[in-house]
Scaffold this active site. Sequence first.
Site, PDB file in Angstrom:
ATOM      1  N   PHE A 196       0.878  -1.175   0.000  1.00  0.00           N
ATOM      2  CA  PHE A 196       0.000   0.000   0.000  1.00  0.00           C
ATOM      3  C   PHE A 196       0.908   1.216   0.000  1.00  0.00           C
ATOM      4  CE2 PHE A 196      -2.565   3.010   2.632  1.00  0.00           C
ATOM      5  CZ  PHE A 196      -3.827   2.886   2.076  1.00  0.00           C
ATOM      6  N   LEU A 222       1.047   5.015   0.060  1.00  0.00           N
ATOM      7  CA  LEU A 222       0.336   6.289   0.262  1.00  0.00           C
ATOM      8  C   LEU A 222       1.323   7.396   0.638  1.00  0.00           C
ATOM      9  CD1 LEU A 222      -2.479   7.698   0.581  1.00  0.00           C
ATOM     10  CD2 LEU A 222      -2.472   6.957   2.955  1.00  0.00           C
ATOM     11  N   GLY A 250       2.638  12.621   4.890  1.00  0.00           N
ATOM     12  CA  GLY A 250       2.394  11.389   5.641  1.00  0.00           C
ATOM     13  C   GLY A 250       1.039  11.518   6.310  1.00  0.00           C
ATOM     14  N   TRP A 270       8.377   5.120   3.200  1.00  0.00           N
ATOM     15  CA  TRP A 270       7.854   4.316   4.328  1.00  0.00           C
ATOM     16  C   TRP A 270       6.916   3.232   3.805  1.00  0.00           C
ATOM     17  CZ3 TRP A 270      11.247   6.297   7.195  1.00  0.00           C
ATOM     18  CH2 TRP A 270      11.413   7.673   7.339  1.00  0.00           C
ATOM     19  N   GLN A 282       3.805  -5.678  46.773  1.00  0.00           N
ATOM     20  CA  GLN A 282       2.600  -4.941  46.348  1.00  0.00           C
ATOM     21  C   GLN A 282       2.863  -4.024  45.159  1.00  0.00           C
ATOM     22  OE1 GLN A 282       0.764  -3.105  49.789  1.00  0.00           O
ATOM     23  NE2 GLN A 282      -0.458  -4.930  50.134  1.00  0.00           N
ATOM     24  N   GLY A 324      17.525  -5.485  34.478  1.00  0.00           N
ATOM     25  CA  GLY A 324      18.597  -5.498  33.475  1.00  0.00           C
ATOM     26  C   GLY A 324      18.314  -6.456  32.334  1.00  0.00           C
ATOM     27  N   GLU A 365      -0.078   4.252   9.738  1.00  0.00           N
ATOM     28  CA  GLU A 365      -1.534   4.223   9.508  1.00  0.00           C
ATOM     29  C   GLU A 365      -2.271   5.275  10.334  1.00  0.00           C
ATOM     30  OE1 GLU A 365      -3.431   0.367   8.954  1.00  0.00           O
ATOM     31  OE2 GLU A 365      -1.462  -0.434   8.420  1.00  0.00           O
ATOM     32  N   SER A 389      -0.813   8.887  16.519  1.00  0.00           N
ATOM     33  CA  SER A 389      -1.741   9.093  17.644  1.00  0.00           C
ATOM     34  C   SER A 389      -2.376  10.480  17.555  1.00  0.00           C
ATOM     35  CB  SER A 389      -0.991   8.952  18.973  1.00  0.00           C
ATOM     36  OG  SER A 389      -0.623   7.604  19.159  1.00  0.00           O
ATOM     37  N   GLU A 390      -1.589  11.458  17.105  1.00  0.00           N
ATOM     38  CA  GLU A 390      -2.110  12.830  17.018  1.00  0.00           C
ATOM     39  C   GLU A 390      -3.235  12.906  15.975  1.00  0.00           C
ATOM     40  OE1 GLU A 390       1.081  11.900  17.088  1.00  0.00           O
ATOM     41  OE2 GLU A 390       1.619  12.699  19.049  1.00  0.00           O
TER      42      GLU A 390
HETATM   43  N1  COS Z   1     -14.209   7.526   4.955  1.00  0.00           N
HETATM   44  C1  COS Z   1     -14.807   8.093   3.878  1.00  0.00           C
HETATM   45  N2  COS Z   1     -14.659   9.417   3.563  1.00  0.00           N
HETATM   46  C2  COS Z   1     -13.871  10.171   4.362  1.00  0.00           C
HETATM   47  C3  COS Z   1     -13.217   9.636   5.491  1.00  0.00           C
HETATM   48  C4  COS Z   1     -13.418   8.259   5.787  1.00  0.00           C
HETATM   49  N3  COS Z   1     -12.839   7.706   6.836  1.00  0.00           N
HETATM   50  N4  COS Z   1     -12.520  10.625   6.105  1.00  0.00           N
HETATM   51  C5  COS Z   1     -12.729  11.733   5.391  1.00  0.00           C
HETATM   52  N5  COS Z   1     -13.550  11.455   4.344  1.00  0.00           N
HETATM   53  C6  COS Z   1     -14.043  12.406   3.347  1.00  0.00           C
HETATM   54  C7  COS Z   1     -14.647  13.604   4.063  1.00  0.00           C
HETATM   55  O1  COS Z   1     -16.023  13.382   4.348  1.00  0.00           O
HETATM   56  C8  COS Z   1     -14.450  14.703   3.029  1.00  0.00           C
HETATM   57  O2  COS Z   1     -15.428  14.549   2.028  1.00  0.00           O
HETATM   58  P1  COS Z   1     -16.125  15.846   1.339  1.00  0.00           P
HETATM   59  O3  COS Z   1     -14.994  16.586   0.683  1.00  0.00           O
HETATM   60  O4  COS Z   1     -17.104  15.256   0.384  1.00  0.00           O
HETATM   61  O5  COS Z   1     -16.736  16.612   2.470  1.00  0.00           O
HETATM   62  C9  COS Z   1     -13.117  14.356   2.397  1.00  0.00           C
HETATM   63  O6  COS Z   1     -12.937  12.941   2.605  1.00  0.00           O
HETATM   64  C10 COS Z   1     -11.964  15.145   2.998  1.00  0.00           C
HETATM   65  O7  COS Z   1     -11.971  14.928   4.408  1.00  0.00           O
HETATM   66  P2  COS Z   1     -11.233  15.894   5.444  1.00  0.00           P
HETATM   67  O8  COS Z   1     -11.601  17.320   5.117  1.00  0.00           O
HETATM   68  O9  COS Z   1     -11.471  15.410   6.813  1.00  0.00           O
HETATM   69  O10 COS Z   1      -9.702  15.699   5.020  1.00  0.00           O
HETATM   70  P3  COS Z   1      -8.359  16.240   5.624  1.00  0.00           P
HETATM   71  O11 COS Z   1      -7.463  16.588   4.501  1.00  0.00           O
HETATM   72  O12 COS Z   1      -8.645  17.286   6.673  1.00  0.00           O
HETATM   73  O13 COS Z   1      -7.695  14.940   6.292  1.00  0.00           O
HETATM   74  C11 COS Z   1      -7.144  13.334   8.016  1.00  0.00           C
HETATM   75  C12 COS Z   1      -8.226  14.230   7.310  1.00  0.00           C
HETATM   76  C13 COS Z   1      -6.052  14.133   8.669  1.00  0.00           C
HETATM   77  C14 COS Z   1      -7.934  12.589   9.062  1.00  0.00           C
HETATM   78  C15 COS Z   1      -6.565  12.342   6.983  1.00  0.00           C
HETATM   79  O14 COS Z   1      -5.724  13.018   6.062  1.00  0.00           O
HETATM   80  C16 COS Z   1      -5.793  11.216   7.642  1.00  0.00           C
HETATM   81  O15 COS Z   1      -6.364  10.230   8.072  1.00  0.00           O
HETATM   82  N6  COS Z   1      -4.441  11.333   7.704  1.00  0.00           N
HETATM   83  C17 COS Z   1      -3.576  10.272   8.185  1.00  0.00           C
HETATM   84  C18 COS Z   1      -3.221   9.393   7.053  1.00  0.00           C
HETATM   85  C19 COS Z   1      -2.417   8.225   7.431  1.00  0.00           C
HETATM   86  O16 COS Z   1      -2.913   7.334   8.081  1.00  0.00           O
HETATM   87  N7  COS Z   1      -1.161   8.241   6.969  1.00  0.00           N
HETATM   88  C20 COS Z   1      -0.279   7.153   7.205  1.00  0.00           C
HETATM   89  C21 COS Z   1       0.008   6.512   5.892  1.00  0.00           C
HETATM   90  S1  COS Z   1      -0.660   4.958   5.731  1.00  0.00           S
HETATM   91  S2  COS Z   1       0.722   3.837   6.544  1.00  0.00           S
END
Ligand code: COS
Length: 389
Positions: free
Chosen positions: A131, A133, A139, A164, A285, A347, A370, A373-374
């Site tokens: 995968f 991304l 990230g 990554w 304890q 140790g 994925e 935490s933040e």
């Molecule tokens: N399922 C379906 N649709 C989703 C969704 C989900 N879980 N989360 C968001 N959407 C949709 C939203 O509803 C929105 O749709 P509309 O534009 O129609 O309103 C659109 O996608 C954009 O969503 P949002 O505005 O929340 O996007 P952001 O850019 O603010 O991003 C976060 C949201 C930060 C939560 C997202 O980018 C994320 O999860 N980041 C972490 C990614 C990650 O896990 N990276 C590690 C790599 S994989 S190892």
Amino acid sequence: MPDRSFLDWPFFEPRHKALAARLDAFAASGLAGLGHGATDDASLDAACREIVRRLGSAGFLDAGCVPEPDGAFDVRTLALSRETLARHEGLFDFCFAMQGLGTGPISLFGSAAQRQHYLPPVQRGERIAAFALSEPQAGSDVSALATTARRDGDAWVLDGTKTWISNGGLADHYVVFARSEATPGARGLSAFIVDARTPGLEIAARIPLIAPHPLATLVFRDCRVPGSALIGQPGEGFKIAMATLDVFRTTVGAAALGFARRALDEAAKRAREREVFGKPLAEHQLTQARIAEMALQVDAAALLVYRAAWVKDVQRRRVTREAAMAKLYATEAAQSVIDSAVQLFGGMGVVSGMPVESLYREIRALRIYEGTSEIQKLVIGGAVLGERA
Ligand code: COS
């Protein structure tokens, strides 16, 4: 003996309990020793191929990990499998999980032809999936992806860098997310299946980790894929990535839970066996209090993980909030449980090769990949406030 009483919780059906027992026995015998201590790329890759092959031929990559062409994920099966495998060895869990994540977008959004072509060999353990991304500058912020996909007749041409990437250099195909549309942000992304041998795809570097797993940076230069490589519709990439992560984030929590259970078991055994100030550690304890806190964190993590899995499987609704809670809590709790186990070992806890020492290295990445935490906190906060607004 690990605590199996959670298998009687109402989240599970008898088939789940049976699977957990079968996989536990298989991990102990059919996978024993594989990958243990492997650090260089060649031995890691060989171990991963063998783990995937054995999991596939024993049927453990079926249904739960890679659904049948017309099926849906059974997240409880995925989560239980990851918990069970992680309790034995981090690499077993990694190999299992990546087969699912690396085909997740195809399972959920692929055409009949894509599913038919890619899923059965991945299920049999004959093809390795990945995968792709993350990028050097994207990230957490997926909508900032800079890899591009431009149309050229019926084909798409990909350019950019992914990093990554688990199974990078080992995978037979990558699900790659790229910007295909002029629309900025989340709406401009699309998902493609890129076979590993496609000209223009290069493994630029392997990345060594504190807990070794195959990981790499990929570079795409004029990498041409056919129109049939597009998953879903152009512009659906962000939704495809998020929906896949909604399934797999719960299972990252499950892997963390497996590590935590192993740490708790190791710590309890140590507390019974090790004497200090004239009596077993277990009779002090301070030890009892620490073990109690660890057990509480393990059970709370299990409740959140299997709640999220049950909601997805049985109520069949979007579980963005529940999955984020499961991943956030289970990974943070596991870090704390494992740290406590190291402390109880004294140790011996920091000696290379001790189970708690490997767990200490294994767990750290789970609070990052994925969705950090933040990011999980942003997702949960957004969901709660959105619901109340
Ligand atoms: N399922 C379906 N649709 C989703 C969704 C989900 N879980 N989360 C968001 N959407 C949709 C939203 O509803 C929105 O749709 P509309 O534009 O129609 O309103 C659109 O996608 C954009 O969503 P949002 O505005 O929340 O996007 P952001 O850019 O603010 O991003 C976060 C949201 C930060 C939560 C997202 O980018 C994320 O999860 N980041 C972490 C990614 C990650 O896990 N990276 C590690 C790599 S994989 S190892």
